[in-house]
Design an enzyme around this catalytic site. Structure first.
Site, PDB file in Angstrom:
ATOM      1  N   PHE A  35       0.808  -1.221   0.000  1.00  0.00           N
ATOM      2  CA  PHE A  35       0.000   0.000   0.000  1.00  0.00           C
ATOM      3  C   PHE A  35       0.840   1.269   0.000  1.00  0.00           C
ATOM      4  O   PHE A  35       0.564   2.213  -0.708  1.00  0.00           O
ATOM      5  CB  PHE A  35      -0.943   0.008   1.216  1.00  0.00           C
ATOM      6  CG  PHE A  35      -1.941  -1.098   1.172  1.00  0.00           C
ATOM      7  CD1 PHE A  35      -3.136  -0.929   0.484  1.00  0.00           C
ATOM      8  CD2 PHE A  35      -1.689  -2.319   1.781  1.00  0.00           C
ATOM      9  CE1 PHE A  35      -4.063  -1.954   0.411  1.00  0.00           C
ATOM     10  CE2 PHE A  35      -2.608  -3.349   1.718  1.00  0.00           C
ATOM     11  CZ  PHE A  35      -3.796  -3.173   1.032  1.00  0.00           C
ATOM     12  N   ASP A 106      -5.167 -11.788   1.050  1.00  0.00           N
ATOM     13  CA  ASP A 106      -4.941 -12.555  -0.180  1.00  0.00           C
ATOM     14  C   ASP A 106      -5.008 -14.075  -0.031  1.00  0.00           C
ATOM     15  O   ASP A 106      -4.996 -14.804  -1.018  1.00  0.00           O
ATOM     16  CB  ASP A 106      -3.606 -12.142  -0.819  1.00  0.00           C
ATOM     17  CG  ASP A 106      -2.415 -12.271   0.138  1.00  0.00           C
ATOM     18  OD1 ASP A 106      -2.404 -13.198   0.962  1.00  0.00           O
ATOM     19  OD2 ASP A 106      -1.489 -11.429   0.044  1.00  0.00           O
ATOM     20  N   HIS A 121      -7.829  -8.462   8.731  1.00  0.00           N
ATOM     21  CA  HIS A 121      -8.600  -7.623   7.806  1.00  0.00           C
ATOM     22  C   HIS A 121      -9.478  -8.444   6.858  1.00  0.00           C
ATOM     23  O   HIS A 121      -9.933  -7.926   5.849  1.00  0.00           O
ATOM     24  CB  HIS A 121      -7.655  -6.706   7.031  1.00  0.00           C
ATOM     25  CG  HIS A 121      -7.001  -5.677   7.908  1.00  0.00           C
ATOM     26  ND1 HIS A 121      -5.865  -4.981   7.555  1.00  0.00           N
ATOM     27  CD2 HIS A 121      -7.337  -5.227   9.144  1.00  0.00           C
ATOM     28  CE1 HIS A 121      -5.529  -4.157   8.545  1.00  0.00           C
ATOM     29  NE2 HIS A 121      -6.402  -4.291   9.517  1.00  0.00           N
ATOM     30  N   CYS A 129     -23.777 -11.602   2.213  1.00  0.00           N
ATOM     31  CA  CYS A 129     -24.766 -10.586   1.866  1.00  0.00           C
ATOM     32  C   CYS A 129     -24.800  -9.519   2.950  1.00  0.00           C
ATOM     33  O   CYS A 129     -24.959  -9.832   4.135  1.00  0.00           O
ATOM     34  CB  CYS A 129     -26.143 -11.219   1.703  1.00  0.00           C
ATOM     35  SG  CYS A 129     -27.430  -9.972   1.484  1.00  0.00           S
ATOM     36  N   CYS A 152     -31.963 -12.250  -1.807  1.00  0.00           N
ATOM     37  CA  CYS A 152     -32.814 -11.347  -1.010  1.00  0.00           C
ATOM     38  C   CYS A 152     -32.792  -9.915  -1.542  1.00  0.00           C
ATOM     39  O   CYS A 152     -33.528  -9.063  -1.049  1.00  0.00           O
ATOM     40  CB  CYS A 152     -32.377 -11.371   0.459  1.00  0.00           C
ATOM     41  SG  CYS A 152     -30.961 -10.292   0.813  1.00  0.00           S
ATOM     42  N   THR A 190       5.391  -4.946   7.063  1.00  0.00           N
ATOM     43  CA  THR A 190       4.291  -4.042   7.430  1.00  0.00           C
ATOM     44  C   THR A 190       4.844  -2.710   7.896  1.00  0.00           C
ATOM     45  O   THR A 190       5.818  -2.659   8.649  1.00  0.00           O
ATOM     46  CB  THR A 190       3.364  -4.659   8.506  1.00  0.00           C
ATOM     47  OG1 THR A 190       2.439  -3.644   8.952  1.00  0.00           O
ATOM     48  CG2 THR A 190       4.111  -5.211   9.699  1.00  0.00           C
ATOM     49  N   ASN A 213      11.728  -5.722   7.649  1.00  0.00           N
ATOM     50  CA  ASN A 213      10.971  -4.823   6.778  1.00  0.00           C
ATOM     51  C   ASN A 213      11.937  -4.041   5.903  1.00  0.00           C
ATOM     52  O   ASN A 213      12.982  -3.604   6.378  1.00  0.00           O
ATOM     53  CB  ASN A 213      10.140  -3.848   7.635  1.00  0.00           C
ATOM     54  CG  ASN A 213       8.939  -3.335   6.895  1.00  0.00           C
ATOM     55  OD1 ASN A 213       8.059  -4.111   6.520  1.00  0.00           O
ATOM     56  ND2 ASN A 213       8.890  -2.045   6.647  1.00  0.00           N
ATOM     57  N   ILE A 231      11.712 -10.077   3.032  1.00  0.00           N
ATOM     58  CA  ILE A 231      11.319 -11.174   3.921  1.00  0.00           C
ATOM     59  C   ILE A 231      11.523 -12.550   3.271  1.00  0.00           C
ATOM     60  O   ILE A 231      11.974 -13.496   3.938  1.00  0.00           O
ATOM     61  CB  ILE A 231       9.844 -10.991   4.410  1.00  0.00           C
ATOM     62  CG1 ILE A 231       9.357 -12.171   5.240  1.00  0.00           C
ATOM     63  CG2 ILE A 231       8.878 -10.715   3.297  1.00  0.00           C
ATOM     64  CD1 ILE A 231       9.978 -12.297   6.576  1.00  0.00           C
TER      65      ILE A 231
HETATM   66  P1  OAD Z   1       2.111  -1.095   3.894  1.00  0.00           P
HETATM   67  O1  OAD Z   1       2.114  -0.923   2.411  1.00  0.00           O
HETATM   68  O2  OAD Z   1       1.716   0.048   4.728  1.00  0.00           O
HETATM   69  O3  OAD Z   1       3.557  -1.545   4.372  1.00  0.00           O
HETATM   70  C1  OAD Z   1       4.249  -2.580   3.725  1.00  0.00           C
HETATM   71  C2  OAD Z   1       5.682  -2.545   4.223  1.00  0.00           C
HETATM   72  O4  OAD Z   1       6.341  -3.688   3.697  1.00  0.00           O
HETATM   73  C3  OAD Z   1       6.476  -1.328   3.773  1.00  0.00           C
HETATM   74  O5  OAD Z   1       7.044  -0.717   4.911  1.00  0.00           O
HETATM   75  C4  OAD Z   1       7.573  -1.895   2.849  1.00  0.00           C
HETATM   76  O6  OAD Z   1       8.826  -1.272   3.038  1.00  0.00           O
HETATM   77  C5  OAD Z   1       7.642  -3.328   3.293  1.00  0.00           C
HETATM   78  N1  OAD Z   1       7.976  -4.305   2.236  1.00  0.00           N
HETATM   79  C6  OAD Z   1       7.572  -4.342   0.946  1.00  0.00           C
HETATM   80  N2  OAD Z   1       8.043  -5.443   0.334  1.00  0.00           N
HETATM   81  C7  OAD Z   1       8.771  -6.114   1.261  1.00  0.00           C
HETATM   82  C8  OAD Z   1       9.512  -7.329   1.247  1.00  0.00           C
HETATM   83  N3  OAD Z   1       9.623  -8.080   0.166  1.00  0.00           N
HETATM   84  N4  OAD Z   1      10.134  -7.710   2.409  1.00  0.00           N
HETATM   85  C9  OAD Z   1      10.053  -6.947   3.529  1.00  0.00           C
HETATM   86  N5  OAD Z   1       9.374  -5.796   3.592  1.00  0.00           N
HETATM   87  C10 OAD Z   1       8.734  -5.384   2.482  1.00  0.00           C
HETATM   88  O7  OAD Z   1       1.218  -2.398   4.194  1.00  0.00           O
HETATM   89  P2  OAD Z   1       0.563  -2.854   5.577  1.00  0.00           P
HETATM   90  O8  OAD Z   1       1.405  -2.458   6.734  1.00  0.00           O
HETATM   91  O9  OAD Z   1       0.186  -4.276   5.429  1.00  0.00           O
HETATM   92  O10 OAD Z   1      -5.767  -2.321   5.371  1.00  0.00           O
HETATM   93  O11 OAD Z   1      -0.739  -1.993   5.587  1.00  0.00           O
HETATM   94  C11 OAD Z   1      -1.663  -2.166   6.603  1.00  0.00           C
HETATM   95  C12 OAD Z   1      -3.073  -1.981   6.090  1.00  0.00           C
HETATM   96  O12 OAD Z   1      -3.184  -0.767   5.357  1.00  0.00           O
HETATM   97  C13 OAD Z   1      -3.530  -3.019   5.091  1.00  0.00           C
HETATM   98  O13 OAD Z   1      -3.940  -4.230   5.699  1.00  0.00           O
HETATM   99  C14 OAD Z   1      -4.676  -2.340   4.434  1.00  0.00           C
HETATM  100  C15 OAD Z   1      -4.095  -0.971   4.251  1.00  0.00           C
HETATM  101  O14 OAD Z   1      -5.024   0.037   4.272  1.00  0.00           O
HETATM  102  C16 OAD Z   1      -7.023  -2.384   4.931  1.00  0.00           C
HETATM  103  O15 OAD Z   1      -7.312  -2.448   3.758  1.00  0.00           O
HETATM  104  C17 OAD Z   1      -8.046  -2.377   6.035  1.00  0.00           C
END
Ligand code: OAD
Length: 238
Positions: A35, A106, A121, A129, A152, A190, A213, A231
């Site tokens: 994201f 996913d 999530h 529905c 429905c 994350t 990360n 990772i």
């Molecule tokens: P983010 O996109 O915020 O963070 C992903 C992190 O993974 C970033 O800090 C990257 O540097 C790191 N990254 C990318 N590829 C990598 C790899 N191969 N190895 C290690 N690190 C890597 O994603 P999330 O923290 O998952 O929620 O985002 C949290 C939530 O925000 C999601 O679940 C989603 C979004 O809005 C909902 O849709 C409710």
């Protein structure tokens, strides 16, 4: 001093109670963009910010646009588990890993063979529905076009947590219990920018918190081991 990957390998070898906490970065090596990285979903240009397009209000008020965005940007039917998913599933089979807590929707952990997966999530592989609550196969949304409807008359929605919606209590409780009891906590892929999910780390009481990360996070200073690498590459070595 030992290489970080060697330290992690040792922690893993010594533990029978590892918990994994992950996010979108776990699936980038499977071809699913995250994201918040430079080429992530939130850096692309849309008619509305993605946080808006993934909100409950948007789903209610711009339903057709919601499904168009959802199908184009959140579904990756050809994605396959990568080395990280596969190694985590193996660690569970070996009796070392107790739970995978993920923010991802996913389903790749389950596809890799992980069994105790706590999906904070939700999942693109389930649907229900919005009016009567009846469960539907995800194909009702994923394989169709337009706004999918239940018998429905209600809208069939994905079982994913949208912005403005609460996380499932039972899933959160199980995640908290697993993290509280964990000996080794592996946090990976994350940004730890989204709450309440990121706040779950605060339940960890141990001294073996590894954060893997690509970019820095606000929790780096709290970790006992920080690895700024992919990772999948790290998990191949441990
Ligand atoms: P983010 O996109 O915020 O963070 C992903 C992190 O993974 C970033 O800090 C990257 O540097 C790191 N990254 C990318 N590829 C990598 C790899 N191969 N190895 C290690 N690190 C890597 O994603 P999330 O923290 O998952 O929620 O985002 C949290 C939530 O925000 C999601 O679940 C989603 C979004 O809005 C909902 O849709 C409710």
């Amino acid at each position: 001093m030992q290489e970080p990957a060697a330290v992690l390998r040792q922690w893993i070898a010594e533990s029978g109670n590892i918990v994994f906490f992950g996010g979108a970065g776990v699936s980038t090596e499977s071809g699913i963009p995250d994201f918040r990285s430079v080429d992530g979903l939130y850096r692309q240009t849309w008619s509305h910010p993605p946080e808006v397009m993934l909100s409950h209000t948007f789903f209610e008020t711009h339903t057709e646009e919601f499904f168009d965005f959802y199908r184009r940007k959140l579904l990756f039917p050809d994605a396959r588990p990568n080395a990280a998913h596969l190694r985590l599933a193996e660690l569970e089979r070996e009796g070392r890993l107790r739970a995978v807590v993920t923010q991802n929707i996913d389903g790749l952990h389950q596809q890799a063979g992980s069994r105790n997966v706590l999906e904070l999530h939700g999942s693109v592989h389930r649907a229900y529905c919005a009016a009567c609550g009846r469960a539907h196969p995800a194909s009702a949304i994923n394989a169709g076009t337009g706004v999918p409807r239940c018998a429905c008359g209600g809208v069939i929605r994905p079982d994913v947590v949208l912005y403005e919606e609460a996380l499932d209590d039972d899933t959160v409780e199980r995640a908290v219990r697993a993290i509280e009891a964990a000996e080794v906590l592996l946090v990976a892929g994350t940004s730890l920018a989204v709450f309440p999910a990121a706040g779950l780390l605060n339940y960890y009481r141990g001294r073996r918190l590894a954060l893997i990360n690509l970019s820095e996070t606000a929790y780096d200073h709290q970790a006992d081991l920080v690895i700024h690498e992919k990772i999948g590459e790290v998990m191949k070595q441990v």
